[in-house]
Design an enzyme around this catalytic site. Structure first.
Site, PDB file in Angstrom:
ATOM      1  CG  ASP A   1      42.961  14.818  36.171  1.00 47.55           C
ATOM      2  OD1 ASP A   1      43.146  13.869  36.951  1.00 47.55           O
ATOM      3  OD2 ASP A   1      43.857  15.635  35.873  1.00 47.55           O
TER       4      ASP A   1
ATOM      5  CG  ASP B   1      51.676  14.231  37.087  1.00 46.71           C
ATOM      6  OD1 ASP B   1      52.343  14.679  36.148  1.00 46.71           O
ATOM      7  OD2 ASP B   1      50.518  13.841  36.959  1.00 46.71           O
TER       8      ASP B   1
END
Length: 888
Positions: free
Chosen positions: A71, A481
């Site tokens: 992404d 993350d």
């Protein structure tokens, strides 16, 4: 797990770093800028994965040719010989950083050398540029770009649907692209060189994740989400006639053309109330399979179904693996076995707890089996075994209660592909990695198949901060993350990310310059503490205590000796503490949200920056005073660092194109600043080992110098610069962090926003100039001195010691050499902040270039690790040249 994917590039963009016209280079300084690239070798500090893989594409003509898209981290090609991935978009530069977000990939099944990528990261204002379709005729080794008149969203909601880009399998000059934001369906008839809208297509989509989102992120119309050809309806060289298109519209999600795209109609009888995430056509069986969810993904999804459409009869059949009432997830990942017609697989992409689910049918969806089921709740019976020994951090250090397991089978499992040439190989992407198996058909025989990470070479972490201590691990990283890692070997995957606490995103980290075993980090966590400490160089951690009001990690700084810390968290003002954060006090004189750093020599000096003002504390962070300097950047888009070994030596990079932007230097703790006129723009600053013969540490920056964007190095205090990367190695946006290595000349660690931690090594093995024939003999300063020798860590057969050498005389030293004898046969193995030599029990430590000068009343520190046996007694006498020092 990709819950925080807006990340640093957006923050920089919002501050104006990535748009506009840069200031002109000051006249008369261009001769000082060297743009001749040094020869550098670039690699990743291995993490293996770390991000969302929303798409996997196998070529249908050539065996073992596969691609993966991420992404925000570019695209990759599979290397069968090494079972690794090769990055394909490292050539994307600073101005086009959005092109590292890949919303779709297409591999040409007529000419396997051709591959296409639809790129662009955000469809709202976070990405200032429109999207593009990049095309390659050499499998991604080089690219040409066709600009589009609209934006694409590789990191937008709905990015796991697809593929939005497709090549006609019969006439490969024809391509289709589904656009978001109401821009419709687009077509190219010249192999991706030019594009035009298919005006006959009747539905541009209408689904928005959250129509009330004023940022434009969740409120964007997700548009046209996939294109699939029925290759049976064309012949070689003639366009395929039957084309199916998926639309983000809960009531009208599938359309078809039967005349090569001239006219289109809604497919009659289709299910409503769902979005078709994928449409996969099994030409051998004559079925179009569709996976549905009530949401666009990749995180959400509360209900789902799987359907089969018979292309010959128009018959729709609900083949959902479970009843809709029993779903709490949507279906997305979808694949068929090209070698075994009737074999189809699907994923429950949005099932976080207790795990994702993968379903398999060998009879065209009439019956299904699950990758796991309950033998007796909460006990699970798995059809698979998981081997994550190559990426052990995928367990997250967790020990969950059943039915959860560590590692998880996955989450955000929107990509799932069976190798069209090998029924035993399957790959699927998750929010953290790419998994695969090479004995998939064991599923059908009742024996277990093995799932392993198939992700080596694919690096997709977003880097927030970097540190390279003078001893211990060469690299500590703060990551989005997945928290961050301690790399003791850059070529190996660390065993675990930072834990205790385990932040979703680490926002800042620091170590004590003269006591590198002391490390602090801050980060974001849904619930729990936002700060952690380590006393063993980041190997093990314990949580600190948050002051009231903390909502996020912010930035943190450690005193040079590790005795205290200053923290600027989200949600409350700047705080300071002595010890390890059991009690915090509010700092005064500095605004909330300031960026904080520490002086690397004086443990009571800290610095801050907020809204164009530089702040200084000389009492350990209790009070700050604003500098009167007024020529600094007006905003908050800055990074600054203090130089090790020299009190008050501070460098500041940053700014914006609509104001001051560049690189500044202060030698008096921020009271006065000098802007380097030979630097157009700069966004990061870091220090590394000095070049041979140099009197100052090496500087590294991500900057624009002489009109060229790149990674630059200076070995002469910024007087001249050398670009050390090249156009093939740019990695999009590199404005998050940079640091040199204090132990390896020329080595630099570069942050990226999705390509992980890049490190570069120079081919100049002489240390930046080779041996200097004019190098003077060991210095022999005169005057009084004092030494403090402290054993800071000891283990069986080994120890670490810190030495502080103080100038207690009245004259400054321009160099120093300290000698002593070990009482117990100790042997030095590694040193920082000094050069050491040993003969028998006699040892000598000499200054390095940047800490040679020691003013009267000041001190310098160095440290080392060593081995011992028997006893590890402290030396009792030290000499500075011939002068005996007081031992304290």
């Amino acid at each position: 797990m990709r819950r925080t994917r807006i990340l640093t590039a957006v923050l920089a963009l919002a501050a104006g770093l990535l748009a506009g016209t840069p200031p002109a280079l000051a006249a008369g300084n261009t001769a000082k800028v060297s743009l001749a690239a040094d020869t550098y070798t670039w690699k990743n500090a291995r993490i293996d994965g770390g991000g969302f893989v929303p798409g996997i594409v196998f070529n249908r003509k050539e065996k073992n040719l596969a691609y993966a898209r991420t992404d925000i981290g570019g695209a990759y090609r599979w290397q069968e010989s090494s079972k690794t991935w090769t990055p394909l978009l490292d050539s994307v530069g600073w101005d086009d950083w959005g092109h590292t977000g890949v919303v779709s990939l297409a591999s040409d099944s007529v000419d396997p050398n051709k591959v296409y990528a639809a790129v662009g990261t955000y469809t709202n204002g976070w990405d200032p540029k429109n999207g593009a379709v990049m095309r390659s005729s050499n499998r991604g080794a080089s690219w040409q770009t066709a600009a589009l008149p609209f934006k694409l969203g590789g990191n937008m909601p709905g990015r796991g649907m697809g593929e939005r880009l497709a090549v006609d399998p019969n006439k490969n000059s024809v391509l289709y692209l589904g656009a978001p934001s109401g821009k419709g369906l687009w077509r190219s008839t010249d192999s991706g060189v030019t594009w035009s809208q298919v005006t006959a297509f009747p539905n541009v989509g209408n689904y928005q994740q959250d129509p009330s989102d004023t940022s434009g992120y969740a409120s964007d119309n997700q548009g046209i989400v996939w294109v699939t050809f029925d290759e049976r309806t064309g012949t070689s060289g003639n366009a395929t006639q039957a084309i199916y298109v998926g639309v983000a519209d809960l009531q009208n999600s599938v359309y078809r053309s039967t005349d090569g795209g001239a006219t289109w109609s809604r497919l009659a009888g289709q299910p409503t109330g769902y979005l078709a995430h994928k449409g996969v056509l099994d030409a051998a069986g004559g079925y179009l399979y569709l996976s549905y969810s009530d949401k666009g993904g990749p995180y959400d999804g509360g209900k789902g179904q799987v359907w089969r459409y018979a292309t010959a009869t128009g018959t729709w059949t609900n083949i959902s693996p479970v009843a809709e009432a029993d779903t709490y997830y949507g279906f997305s990942g979808l694949t068929v076995d090209r070698q075994k017609p009737g074999t189809v697989m699907a994923t429950a992409y949005s099932s976080w707890w207790p795990d994702t689910q993968i379903f398999r049918s060998t009879d065209s969806g009439a019956t299904w089996t699950k990758a796991w089921d309950y033998s007796s709740y909460p006990t699970r019976a798995n059809r698979y075994t998981m081997d994550v020994s190559s990426s052990p951090w995928l367990t997250w250090g967790a020990n969950p209660s059943p039915p959860e397991q560590a590692p998880k089978l996955g989450w955000m499992t929107e990509s799932l592909e069976i190798d069209p040439f090998n029924s035993n190989r399957m790959m699927y992407g998750t929010g953290a990695t790419l998994y695969g198996t090479e004995n998939l058909t064991n599923w059908d025989s009742g024996s277990q198949f093995t799932i392993k990470p198939m992700v080596q070479g694919l690096e997709e972490t977003a880097v927030q901060d970097l540190a390279s201590p003078p001893s211990g691990a060469p690299l500590l990283s703060a990551l989005g993350d997945i928290g961050g890692f301690r790399h003791t070997d850059l070529t190996k995957v660390p065993s675990m990310m930072f834990t205790s606490p385990n932040f979703t995103t680490t926002t800042s980290l620091d170590f004590a310059e003269t006591n590198p075993n002391t490390v602090v980090r801050t980060g974001n966590l849904d619930s729990g503490p936002h700060i952690g400490f380590s006393t063993d160089n980041g190997a093990n951690w314990f949580a600190g205590t948050d002051p009231s009001g903390v909502s996020g990690g912010g930035t943190v700084a450690a005193a040079s000796d590790g005795s205290r810390f200053v923290w600027s968290p989200d949600g409350t003002g700047v705080q300071y503490t002595t010890g390890f954060g059991t009690a915090w006090s509010a700092s005064s004189g500095i605004p909330a949200g300031a960026i904080v750093e520490s002086d690397r020599v004086d443990p009571r000096t800290f610095y801050g920056f907020k809204s164009g003002k530089f702040y200084v504390s000389s009492d350990g962070g209790a009070t700050f005073t604003a500098s009167t300097a007024g020529n600094l950047p007006a905003g908050d888009s800055v990074r600054f660092k203090a130089l090790p070994g020299q009190k008050g030596d501070v460098w500041l990079a940053g700014g914006s194109t609509d104001g001051a932007y560049g690189l500044w230097h202060s030698t008096d703790g921020g009271a006065n600043w000098t802007k380097l006129s030979n630097v157009d723009q700069a966004d990061t600053i870091g220090f590394g080992k000095a070049a041979a013969g140099a009197s100052y540490q090496t500087l590294f920056t991500s900057a624009k110098i002489g009109g060229v964007r790149g990674i630059f190095r200076s070995t002469d205090k910024g007087a001249t610069w050398t670009r050390i990367n090249d156009d093939a190695h740019q990695w999009g946006w590199t404005g998050g962090a940079i640091t040199g290595d204090p132990r390896v000349y020329g080595r630099v660690y570069v942050s990226t926003n999705g390509r992980g931690v890049i490190y570069g090594d120079t081919s100049d093995t002489s240390g930046g100039g080779g041996t200097d024939p004019t190098d003077p003999p060991d210095p022999a300063p005169t005057g009084a001195c004092a030494v403090t020798y402290k054993i800071t860590n000891q283990w069986t057969g080994g120890f670490q010691a810190d030495v502080q050498l103080s100038n207690t005389g009245t004259s400054a030293w321009s160099g120093w050499s300290l000698g002593w004898s070990f009482p117990g046969g100790q042997t030095i193995s590694q040193t920082w902040n000094a050069e050491t030599a040993q003969s028998g029990s006699a040892a000598t430590a000499k200054n390095v270039t940047w800490n040679a000068n020691v003013a009267a009343g000041s001190s310098v520190s160095f440290g080392f690790t060593g081995s011992w046996s028997g006893t590890n007694g402290k030396p009792t006498a030290f000499k500075l040249g011939e002068q005996s020092c007081t031992v304290t």
